[in-house]
Design a protein around this motif. Structure first.
Motif, PDB file in Angstrom:
ATOM      1  N   THR A 168       0.801  -1.228   0.000  1.00  0.00           N
ATOM      2  CA  THR A 168       0.000   0.000   0.000  1.00  0.00           C
ATOM      3  C   THR A 168       0.837   1.283   0.000  1.00  0.00           C
ATOM      4  N   TRP A 200       0.712   4.802   2.021  1.00  0.00           N
ATOM      5  CA  TRP A 200      -0.476   4.726   2.881  1.00  0.00           C
ATOM      6  C   TRP A 200      -0.434   3.511   3.818  1.00  0.00           C
ATOM      7  N   GLY A 260      -1.682   3.296   7.590  1.00  0.00           N
ATOM      8  CA  GLY A 260      -3.085   3.534   7.936  1.00  0.00           C
ATOM      9  C   GLY A 260      -3.962   2.296   7.976  1.00  0.00           C
ATOM     10  N   PHE A 286       0.396  13.993   3.408  1.00  0.00           N
ATOM     11  CA  PHE A 286      -0.240  13.420   2.218  1.00  0.00           C
ATOM     12  C   PHE A 286      -0.620  14.473   1.180  1.00  0.00           C
TER      13      PHE A 286
END
Ligand SMILES: Cc1cc2nc3c(=O)[nH]c(=O)nc-3n(C[C@H](O)[C@H](O)[C@H](O)COP(=O)(O)OP(=O)(O)OC[C@H]3O[C@@H](n4cnc5c(N)ncnc54)[C@H](O)[C@@H]3O)c2cc1C
Length: 383
Positions: free
Chosen positions: A216, A219, A222, A282
């Motif tokens: 991922t 990310w 998370g 982000f």
């Protein structure tokens, strides 16, 4: 592992979360090893960091004196690149733009020249082929570098690939080999379990597999369902890039690099210029300051870019782990495997990471290539 377990595990698909170069390459390898694979991508496959990359395959240029294990892995991956590209191109019918040709490293001032010399000495000590060039020799090899370089080194083994063509070739090969690609399907959580791990999508669907792989990218931290210790400590590091249109007489033949910037000729009359390294969370927007930095630094080494029309600008988020090394192999969460944290080397590392992580999933054995990069190293530190 008892045979019965092995067989029943193999009947269920491997579930890969994340359709960047890491997830697609791993999925493709697993399919060829005879495993069923379902890949979940919340957006379109290949449109994360992998879409943004310059595509340099350059273990020597980005050599980190403090990371000998990563350097070894990077060099091994470069060694595997020609076969990887050839296999993908044959299966997909899509050219990946893989090419060798070397890189010209230009120091624009005295400080940079000293740093470049240290790099050169290190490479020589490793027995690597690199050449220290006089300005005249350098201009002979690449006439479009600045006419007054402070120092120049040529590194013949540096190679490159077209990142976007690569993910398209990977996606086509993945599908051709029988993989199931579920785009537009964000995964919210994983359910670790030694026999039947599962994923839960954003809209509540639960899918069981033989193992779950986190691919991922930026990310990765998370993902729900893991303890705080098990979550891979990955953060985004923004990189901005610019694509220029080649116009005569500009005809750059080599990748040209300075300490912080690179100018990369591509097929189709394009040249990529970048990139920045920014800790902005982000936020993947392109900024005026980012573009200014790119152009200011790049024109010091290749002044001819000044006259080229701008075709495109973009930014991407590199997945950087806490120690800036990749995170590869089994985690302490049962049934959960990781292939993330590729930071600045995801294109370069695609062949070796996909092959070695697939090998682990297939055999349950951790190879010497991935042993230094296991997810558990962060848990040990926290403990
Ligand atoms: C500007 C720039 C230049 C670079 N240049 C180079 C270079 O020259 N050479 C090199 O080797 N590397 C380079 N890199 C680094 C390289 O791009 C990355 O290391 C690599 O792309 C990481 O691949 P990935 O598959 O791990 O991540 P990504 O490509 O970001 O893929 C991760 C995917 O996971 C998906 N995803 C995330 N969470 C979920 C979820 N919960 N459910 C479903 N899907 C999810 C995302 O949508 C994404 O598609 C560069 C990076 C940048 C930004």
């Amino acid at each position: 592992m008892p045979d019965s377990v092995k067989t029943s595990r193999s009947d269920r698909p491997v579930l890969i979360v994340g359709g960047g170069v890491a997830g697609l390459a791993l999925g493709w390898r697993l399919l060829h090893a005879g495993r069923a694979v379902q890949l979940f991508e919340r957006d379109r496959a290949g449109r994360g960091a992998s879409w943004a990359a310059a595509g340099m395959l350059a273990p020597d240029a980005e050599i980190g004196f403090e990371d000998p294990e990563l350097y070894r892995l990077n060099r091994e991956s470069l060694r595997r690149w020609p076969a990887f590209a050839a296999a993908l191109e044959a299966e997909s019918g899509i050219g990946t733009g893989f090419r060798t040709g070397g890189a010209v490293h230009v120091a624009a001032d005295r400080d940079e020249a000293e740093a470049l010399r240290r790099r050169y000495d290190f490479m020589k000590a490793q027995g690597l082929d690199s050449r220290w060039l006089s300005p005249a020799e350098a201009l002979d090899i690449e006439p479009f570098i600045t006419s007054r370089p402070a120092a120049v080194m040529y590194s013949p083994s540096d190679s490159q690939v077209d990142s976007r063509a690569l993910v398209e070739a990977l996606q086509a090969s993945f599908l051709k080999a029988g993989g199931t690609l579920r785009e537009g399907t964000p995964v919210r959580a994983v359910e670790p379990d030694a026999r039947t791990p599962a994923i839960i999508t954003e809209n509540g669907e639960r899918v069981e597999g033989s193992c779950v792989v986190l691919a991922t990218g930026a990310w990765s931290y998370g993902m729900e369902g893991l303890t705080a210790d098990q979550r891979p400590p990955v953060r985004p590091v923004r990189g901005q890039m610019m694509e220029l249109e080649v116009a005569p007489p500009f005809d750059l033949q080599h990748v040209v690099r300075s300490a912080h910037m690179c100018v990369v000729p591509k097929s189709g009359g394009r040249v990529l210029v970048g990139t920045t390294m920014e800790e902005m969370g982000f936020d993947a927007r392109v900024t005026a300051g980012g573009l200014y930095t790119i152009l200011e630094e790049a024109r010091r080494i290749v002044p001819g870019i000044d006259d080229l029309p701008v075709r495109d600008i973009w930014a991407g988020l590199r997945p950087a782990s806490r120690d800036h090394l990749p995170i590869l192999g089994p985690s302490s969460a049962p049934g959960v495997v990781m292939t993330t944290g590729f930071y600045r080397h995801g294109m370069l590392l695609a062949p070796v990471a996909s092959e070695e992580v697939a090998q682990y999933i297939f055999t349950g054995e951790t190879s010497a290539w991935i042993a230094p990069f296991l997810p558990g190293r962060f848990e040990a530190v926290s403990a």
